[in-house]
Design a protein around this motif. Sequence first.
Motif, mmCIF file in Angstrom:
data_model
loop_
_atom_site.group_PDB
_atom_site.id
_atom_site.type_symbol
_atom_site.label_atom_id
_atom_site.label_comp_id
_atom_site.label_asym_id
_atom_site.label_seq_id
_atom_site.Cartn_x
_atom_site.Cartn_y
_atom_site.Cartn_z
ATOM 1 N N ASP A 1 0.836 -1.198 0.000
ATOM 2 C CA ASP A 1 0.000 0.000 0.000
ATOM 3 C C ASP A 1 0.873 1.252 0.000
ATOM 4 N N LEU A 2 0.344 2.337 -0.530
ATOM 5 C CA LEU A 2 1.041 3.615 -0.440
ATOM 6 C C LEU A 2 1.240 3.940 1.039
ATOM 7 N N PRO A 3 2.462 4.260 1.470
ATOM 8 C CA PRO A 3 2.749 4.365 2.904
ATOM 9 C C PRO A 3 2.352 5.685 3.552
ATOM 10 N N PHE A 4 1.667 6.562 2.833
ATOM 11 C CA PHE A 4 1.204 7.823 3.420
ATOM 12 C C PHE A 4 -0.155 8.165 2.805
ATOM 13 N N PRO A 5 -0.958 8.953 3.492
ATOM 14 C CA PRO A 5 -2.297 9.274 2.988
ATOM 15 C C PRO A 5 -2.294 10.374 1.940
ATOM 16 N N ILE A 6 -3.411 10.494 1.228
ATOM 17 C CA ILE A 6 -3.630 11.565 0.263
ATOM 18 C C ILE A 6 -4.932 12.272 0.624
ATOM 19 N N ILE A 7 -4.900 13.583 0.659
ATOM 20 C CA ILE A 7 -6.078 14.400 0.963
ATOM 21 C C ILE A 7 -6.901 14.608 -0.308
ATOM 22 N N ALA A 8 -8.223 14.506 -0.177
ATOM 23 C CA ALA A 8 -9.143 14.803 -1.275
ATOM 24 C C ALA A 8 -9.683 16.221 -1.093
ATOM 25 N N ASP A 9 -9.333 17.103 -2.012
ATOM 26 C CA ASP A 9 -9.744 18.513 -1.911
ATOM 27 C C ASP A 9 -10.553 18.884 -3.149
ATOM 28 N N HIS A 10 -11.613 18.093 -3.417
ATOM 29 C CA HIS A 10 -12.351 18.279 -4.670
ATOM 30 C C HIS A 10 -13.070 19.624 -4.753
ATOM 31 N N LYS A 11 -13.371 20.244 -3.597
ATOM 32 C CA LYS A 11 -13.994 21.571 -3.617
ATOM 33 C C LYS A 11 -12.969 22.698 -3.692
ATOM 34 N N ARG A 12 -11.684 22.338 -3.628
ATOM 35 C CA ARG A 12 -10.570 23.287 -3.724
ATOM 36 C C ARG A 12 -10.523 24.292 -2.567
ATOM 37 N N GLU A 13 -11.228 24.017 -1.506
ATOM 38 C CA GLU A 13 -11.264 24.951 -0.377
ATOM 39 C C GLU A 13 -9.891 25.064 0.290
ATOM 40 N N LEU A 14 -9.257 23.922 0.533
ATOM 41 C CA LEU A 14 -7.941 23.924 1.168
ATOM 42 C C LEU A 14 -6.887 24.475 0.213
ATOM 43 N N SER A 15 -6.992 24.132 -1.057
ATOM 44 C CA SER A 15 -6.034 24.614 -2.051
ATOM 45 C C SER A 15 -6.062 26.134 -2.151
ATOM 46 N N VAL A 16 -7.251 26.730 -2.077
ATOM 47 C CA VAL A 16 -7.378 28.189 -2.110
ATOM 48 C C VAL A 16 -6.815 28.788 -0.831
ATOM 49 N N GLN A 17 -7.152 28.178 0.312
ATOM 50 C CA GLN A 17 -6.692 28.690 1.601
ATOM 51 C C GLN A 17 -5.168 28.733 1.680
ATOM 52 N N LEU A 18 -4.510 27.721 1.121
ATOM 53 C CA LEU A 18 -3.052 27.612 1.213
ATOM 54 C C LEU A 18 -2.325 28.177 -0.007
ATOM 55 N N GLY A 19 -3.060 28.696 -0.987
ATOM 56 C CA GLY A 19 -2.423 29.258 -2.172
ATOM 57 C C GLY A 19 -1.765 28.215 -3.040
ATOM 58 N N MET A 20 -2.435 27.089 -3.255
ATOM 59 C CA MET A 20 -1.811 25.958 -3.942
ATOM 60 C C MET A 20 -2.240 25.794 -5.396
#
Length: 221
Positions: free
Chosen positions: A95-114
């Motif tokens: 298994d992939l040894p670390f998690p992946i965040i789902a940001d489909h609404k882009r709320e976190l991406s906007v907050q962090l300038g990503m």
Amino acid sequence: MPGILLGDEFPNFEADTTIGRMRFHDFLGDSWGILFSHPADFTPVCTTELGRAASLNDEFQKRGVKMIALSIDSVADHISWSKDVMAYNNDPKSDLPFPIIADHKRELSVQLGMLDPDERDKSGMPLTARCVFVIGPDKKLKLSILYPATTGRNFNELLRVIDSLQLTARKKVATPVDWVPGQKVMVVPTVPDTETAALFPSGVTTKELPSGKKYLRYTEP
């Protein structure tokens, strides 16, 4: 676009991930952390990046660092794509040894300038750029790097900067250009010469310069 600056406390956001719903600070605990985003699942450069990150996971763990990835894709897509990533690593049963965040609404991406304004999905919405955030145990941002979608990252460099950040957090030193662990480091300018003997028992050497100023002071790490 909103973002986060060095020294800011990293937001304690809540998000859906491949290991379930989480609060970011709870995920980090007392560890260092690396949050890195990628434009999209099932794409070539991103697959090589997460594959490399997975292959270096043990090295990050040795340094007390937890990794977590992010893109605007769904949890279901993340889980499916993770199998491709591990197959790329010739390790399809793991298994992939670390998690992946789902940001489909882009709320976190906007907050962090990503978000990358030049890279968009089929509907014209911007994709996440290749951001890297290093967060310390105090939950404050220690380093950020922003790559465009067309340039894959060097995860060996991320290990190097983690080594530098952790060393300079403990000692009053800085790491010079191209430094790697084991090489000499530099005494920070705020340390007076009268204190160097106590702080650096291995000794300090100073390079003579035309200016006569003695600011290039080297010591063992």
